[in-house]
Design a protein around this motif. Structure first.
Motif, PDB file in Angstrom:
ATOM      1  N   ASP A  83      -3.515   3.755  -0.646  1.00 28.67           N
ATOM      2  CA  ASP A  83      -4.873   3.238  -0.764  1.00 28.67           C
ATOM      3  C   ASP A  83      -5.835   3.840   0.242  1.00 28.67           C
ATOM      4  O   ASP A  83      -7.036   3.599   0.163  1.00 28.67           O
ATOM      5  CB  ASP A  83      -4.863   1.707  -0.620  1.00 28.67           C
ATOM      6  N   ASP A 105       0.369   6.103   2.620  1.00 29.59           N
ATOM      7  CA  ASP A 105      -0.573   5.027   2.340  1.00 29.59           C
ATOM      8  C   ASP A 105      -1.379   5.411   1.103  1.00 29.59           C
ATOM      9  O   ASP A 105      -2.283   6.233   1.166  1.00 29.59           O
ATOM     10  CB  ASP A 105      -1.487   4.816   3.555  1.00 29.59           C
ATOM     11  N   ARG A 141       0.811  -1.216   0.000  1.00 29.89           N
ATOM     12  CA  ARG A 141       0.000   0.000   0.000  1.00 29.89           C
ATOM     13  C   ARG A 141       0.845   1.267   0.000  1.00 29.89           C
ATOM     14  O   ARG A 141       0.299   2.363  -0.176  1.00 29.89           O
ATOM     15  CB  ARG A 141      -0.892   0.024   1.251  1.00 29.89           C
TER      16      ARG A 141
END
Length: 490
Positions: A310, A308, A293
């Motif tokens: 996602d 991050d 991710r």
């Protein structure tokens, strides 16, 4: 940490700007790109040399004098084709060329090679654009991709070898279809623009999400793109992410150690993104599944931002951007920390990043029930309750890579301070993080931090520890004409 050997490029290569280890076969071919219009392939199996003496193991050499590059072009990025074992791609000037190394002259036999002599003096001046009048190609060149409008800073090929992306000084990233091996020029898929305000320093694909392209630039921004769209689906401003991290550190780091919590951030330069990396090209270990991710961004303030990717596209629906484009959290220029309306977004999109399924194992979990962080920083720690302070690089962080031989657990950084850092991203703070270090920084994540000797231009790592030759698992290129091989996995 042990320096295994030092590898020398041919004289006249200039500063080594980049390096790439071949993922094929026994992984014994290391490609180098130089500042003085030169590149070479080093055979790691050649014996000789140690930590103090250098080894000349050049198997193939590419130089302007052989017609390979324009005399004014630095070779800014090199990468191996993931499915065609002998194909090496080099970014230089405004173009990317692909070479079949089997057809290049040997460095030791270069002066006697009649074919090499036949092309001596040729240049790419007449082949800046691909057309019928481009003339004969230099020996070994199989493709010439000329779609960028400015100097190319990085080149990346997706894991299936079908598409290439190249980021340039104009802030644009071109995506090119290179799947047709019979096509010399390839086909332009999309020009990704309106994401960076100036130089795009790097762009990479994501192995497990092949339609995603992630880029970083000297405008202190990280952008995520969908190849089908010319504008980014999400944008993170590293300065804003750092401010949010500092604010949380101040909020939770008081009490027993107010002085430490009030310490100024270790920032002397803007957090321009000089390089980015995703966990590509190696098998991710089970306890590091969350690394898929992440993107790591080497920043000008000496830190490394882990974002991050996602979280902004979580299934809980973090919200549309102001221009109503689905999948984008905010309008262009806003940090993801200000648009995370749901704390559950990260969990629904793939669970915690630490692999434990609980908050103490997730460095992105905030304290006090706050929503999940969009980013954490390696080398940006303010001690907190433990009073511990371990800063990052004292100069710009120039290069970053995920160590494949660690299964994705470790991140490697190199900086202008002549140091190399090894970091465990799973212990970079978080809600009580695995290392038990307070605050939102990454001091507790530092595993090793050692002096290399020169300013670091590039770091790369072996994909796995399956090489019995003792060639080293990490390679560091600097401002000289040599590359150091380290055994950091010891």
């Amino acid at each position: 940490m042990e320096r295994v050997r030092t590898l020398s490029a041919p004289e006249g290569t200039g500063s080594i700007l980049c390096c790439a280890l071949s993922p094929h076969g026994s992984r014994t071919a290391l490609a180098l790109g130089g500042e003085e219009a030169a590149a070479c392939v080093v055979d790691l199996r050649v014996a000789g040399g140690d930590a103090t003496s250098s080894t000349s193991a050049v198997a193939h050499s590419l130089r302007a004098g052989l017609g390979c590059f324009h005399a004014d072009d630095a070779v800014a990025s090199v990468t191996w084709h993931p499915t065609r074992e002998h194909v090496l791609l080099c970014a230089h000037g405004r173009v990317v060329t692909a070479w079949d190394v089997r057809h290049l002259p040997s460095e030791t036999a270069g002066s006697a090679d009649s074919a090499a002599a036949a092309v001596a003096g040729m240049s790419l001046a007449g082949t800046r654009t691909v057309d019928a009048d481009a003339g004969a190609a230099p020996r070994g060149r199989v493709h010439l991709y000329a779609f960028n409008n400015d100097e190319v800073n990085s080149v990346c090929v997706d894991r299936k070898g079908r598409r290439m992306c190249a980021a340039d000084d104009g802030g644009e990233i071109v995506v090119v279809d290179i799947g047709d091996e019979t096509s010399v020029a390839g086909a332009l898929v999309k020009t990704l623009k309106n994401g960076h305000e100036n130089i795009a320093s790097g762009a990479v694909f994501r192995d497990h999400k092949p339609h995603d392209v992630v880029s970083g630039g000297l405008d202190c921004a990280v952008c995520k793109w969908d190849q089908s769209r010319s504008t980014p689906v999400a944008t993170w401003r590293v300065g804003e992410l750092a401010s949010a991290s500092d604010a949380e550190s101040g909020a939770v780091g008081g009490g027993d150690d107010d002085d430490a919590a009030a310490s100024p951030p270790p920032m002397c330069n803007p957090p321009m993104v000089h390089a980015i990396a995703c966990a590509n090209g190696f098998e991710v270990s089970d306890d590091c599944a969350g690394v898929k991710r992440l993107v790591a961004a080497a920043c000008g303030d000496g830190t490394c931002a882990l974002i991050d990717l996602d979280l902004s596209a979580g299934k809980s629906g973090a919200g549309k951007s102001r221009n109503n484009k689905p999948g984008s959290r905010t309008s262009k220029g806003r940090s993801s920390s200000s648009s995370s309306s749901s704390a559950a977004a990260g969990g629904e999109a793939g669970g915690t990043l630490g692999g434990s399924g609980s908050e103490p194992g997730d460095p992105f979990a905030s304290r006090g029930g706050r929503e999940r962080r969009a980013a954490v920083f390696l080398g940006r720690s303010f001690g907190g309750g433990g009073g511990r302070f371990e800063a990052g690089h004292s100069g710009s962080c120039n290069s970053v890579a995920f160590a494949g031989w660690s299964g994705g657990r470790l991140v490697l950084t190199g900086g202008n301070d002549r140091h190399v850092g090894v970091w465990d991203w799973r212990e970079c703070g978080g809600g009580g993080g695995a290392g038990g270090v307070g605050g939102g920084g990454g001091g507790g994540a530092r595993v090793r931090f050692f002096r290399h000797g020169r300013k670091v231009n590039w770091v790369c790592a072996a994909g796995a520890l399956d090489n019995p030759g003792g060639f080293g698992d990490t390679f560091v290129a600097d401002t000289g004409e040599k590359v150091a091989a380290y055994a950091l996995s010891l």
